[in-house]
Design a protein around this motif. Structure first.
Motif, PDB file in Angstrom:
ATOM      1  N   ILE A  65       0.003  -1.517  -4.063  1.00  0.00           N
ATOM      2  CA  ILE A  65      -1.159  -1.394  -3.254  1.00  0.00           C
ATOM      3  C   ILE A  65      -1.554  -2.859  -3.739  1.00  0.00           C
ATOM      4  O   ILE A  65      -2.227  -3.443  -2.770  1.00  0.00           O
ATOM      5  CB  ILE A  65      -1.855  -0.347  -3.431  1.00  0.00           C
ATOM      6  N   THR A  66      -1.744  -3.194  -4.979  1.00  0.00           N
ATOM      7  CA  THR A  66      -2.737  -4.547  -5.238  1.00  0.00           C
ATOM      8  C   THR A  66      -1.948  -5.674  -4.631  1.00  0.00           C
ATOM      9  O   THR A  66      -2.522  -6.539  -4.062  1.00  0.00           O
ATOM     10  CB  THR A  66      -2.422  -4.598  -6.799  1.00  0.00           C
ATOM     11  N   LEU A  67      -0.549  -5.879  -4.531  1.00  0.00           N
ATOM     12  CA  LEU A  67       0.031  -7.002  -4.071  1.00  0.00           C
ATOM     13  C   LEU A  67      -0.158  -7.072  -2.360  1.00  0.00           C
ATOM     14  O   LEU A  67      -0.316  -8.065  -1.610  1.00  0.00           O
ATOM     15  CB  LEU A  67       1.678  -7.080  -4.167  1.00  0.00           C
ATOM     16  N   GLU A  68      -0.033  -5.875  -1.735  1.00  0.00           N
ATOM     17  CA  GLU A  68      -0.091  -5.743  -0.428  1.00  0.00           C
ATOM     18  C   GLU A  68      -1.365  -6.102   0.054  1.00  0.00           C
ATOM     19  O   GLU A  68      -1.698  -6.821   1.118  1.00  0.00           O
ATOM     20  CB  GLU A  68       0.346  -4.257  -0.027  1.00  0.00           C
ATOM     21  N   THR A  69      -2.385  -5.551  -0.584  1.00  0.00           N
ATOM     22  CA  THR A  69      -3.722  -6.024  -0.126  1.00  0.00           C
ATOM     23  C   THR A  69      -4.231  -7.322  -0.542  1.00  0.00           C
ATOM     24  O   THR A  69      -4.904  -8.113   0.386  1.00  0.00           O
ATOM     25  CB  THR A  69      -5.007  -5.145  -0.767  1.00  0.00           C
ATOM     26  N   LEU A  70      -3.482  -8.071  -1.541  1.00  0.00           N
ATOM     27  CA  LEU A  70      -3.778  -9.353  -2.110  1.00  0.00           C
ATOM     28  C   LEU A  70      -3.210 -10.436  -0.980  1.00  0.00           C
ATOM     29  O   LEU A  70      -3.560 -10.950  -0.616  1.00  0.00           O
ATOM     30  CB  LEU A  70      -3.148  -9.792  -3.399  1.00  0.00           C
ATOM     31  N   PHE A  71      -2.004 -10.009  -0.460  1.00  0.00           N
ATOM     32  CA  PHE A  71      -1.449 -10.936   0.450  1.00  0.00           C
ATOM     33  C   PHE A  71      -2.226 -11.003   1.871  1.00  0.00           C
ATOM     34  O   PHE A  71      -1.891 -11.936   2.489  1.00  0.00           O
ATOM     35  CB  PHE A  71       0.244 -10.458   0.480  1.00  0.00           C
ATOM     36  N   VAL A  72      -2.826  -9.909   2.198  1.00  0.00           N
ATOM     37  CA  VAL A  72      -3.299  -9.910   3.786  1.00  0.00           C
ATOM     38  C   VAL A  72      -4.844 -10.390   3.522  1.00  0.00           C
ATOM     39  O   VAL A  72      -5.591 -10.460   4.523  1.00  0.00           O
ATOM     40  CB  VAL A  72      -3.220  -8.656   4.337  1.00  0.00           C
TER      41      VAL A  72
END
Length: 300
Positions: free
Chosen positions: A187-194
């Motif tokens: 979740i951290t990476l997915e939200t960070l990338f967008v």
């Protein structure tokens, strides 16, 4: 004996968290409906930003940044980071389409997408993972295709938004299956990338978060919490519940969506829609029955 009791407790935990996650997802339509005054893209952008804030707090509280950094370095080394970036944008597309459909009186069609989704997963597994297609799954897919065909004939157009919503989540699930990560890290990476795209959009958007009053502003902030909590609950459920149980529970989501659309959002459910859903539901029954037979054969 103690080990058996432990497994039973884990199963109960998995059932409870799974049912809670799917129930919350089913009720999300009502939440997004309250934000109809906000453009769908702006709602999506605020959801991404506040989800990132929430998950950063969670990871900090868990003191999990060390593990997160290690996983990111490993993903970069084996070049799997690109798949995570792709998955981030696929789930973002799914979120946007769902928010748009609910806020534009298409919650019934959105629930149809989530009914179709498990069977679309089967189709993707056959084409991309080269899994064998059983007779029950083939019949289920044919019934779903018939339902979608009838809907296309009735409306005069292919239900693109419904299929895109289901398809984006299916491809997202395919990537998650190939690159498995801990829930908080994912979740951290997915939200960070967008998040950078969301921030740039909000900077150029004429909409201001506070312009629709305190209630709407609070709801936009809360959107981060109601996004992260079901995802974390689902992660617990997948670790403690068998596949067949989750297969049953997952239909709570579209069923609650459909009921809330009819009884709380005032959407009509006429004979034409009933015929389409009848084919979809029949396909689901065949699919579930086939899974039960496969499960029992495997156990025997």
């Amino acid at each position: 004996m103690g080990e058996k009791i432990g497994r039973m407790e884990n199963r109960k935990l998995g059932m409870a968290t799974g049912m809670t996650a799917y129930t919350l997802w089913g009720l999300l339509g009502l939440f997004w409906k309250l934000l109809s005054v906000v453009p769908a893209l702006d709602t999506l952008a605020y959801r991404i930003i506040w989800s990132l804030v929430v998950i950063v707090i969670v990871v900090t509280f868990q003191k999990n940044w060390g593990q997160t950094v290690k996983i990111v370095i490993e993903l970069i080394k084996n070049r799997k980071i690109y798949w995570i970036i792709l998955s981030a944008y696929l789930i973002t597309i799914n979120w946007f389409i769902y928010i748009y459909m609910v806020t534009h009186n298409q919650a019934t069609e959105a629930s149809l997408g989530y009914y179709i989704m498990p069977l679309m997963n089967v189709a993707i597994a056959v084409f991309f993972l080269h899994e064998k297609l059983s007779r029950s799954k083939l019949i289920a897919l044919v019934l779903v295709l018939m339902g979608v065909s009838i809907l296309t004939i009735q409306t005069g157009t292919l239900p693109i938004t419904t299929l895109l919503m289901a398809g984006s989540f299916c491809l997202y699930g395919l990537i998650k299956k190939q690159v498995q990560l801990p829930a908080t890290v994912s979740i951290t990476l997915e939200t960070l990338f967008v998040a950078p795209v969301a921030i740039i959009y909000l900077l150029i958007s004429p909409h201001v978060m506070t312009q629709n009053g305190t209630e709407v502003t609070v709801l936009l902030i809360v959107s981060g919490i109601i996004t992260v909590i079901p995802l974390l609950l689902f992660a617990v459920a997948t670790k403690n519940t068998d596949f067949i149980t989750l297969g049953f529970i997952q239909y709570l989501n579209p069923t609650i969506q459909l009921l809330t659309a009819i009884f709380f959002m005032g959407e009509t459910f006429d004979m034409h829609k009933a015929i389409v859903f009848a084919f979809i539901w029949l396909g689901i029954l065949v699919f579930v029955f086939g899974n039960i037979l496969t499960y029992h054969k495997a156990r025997n």
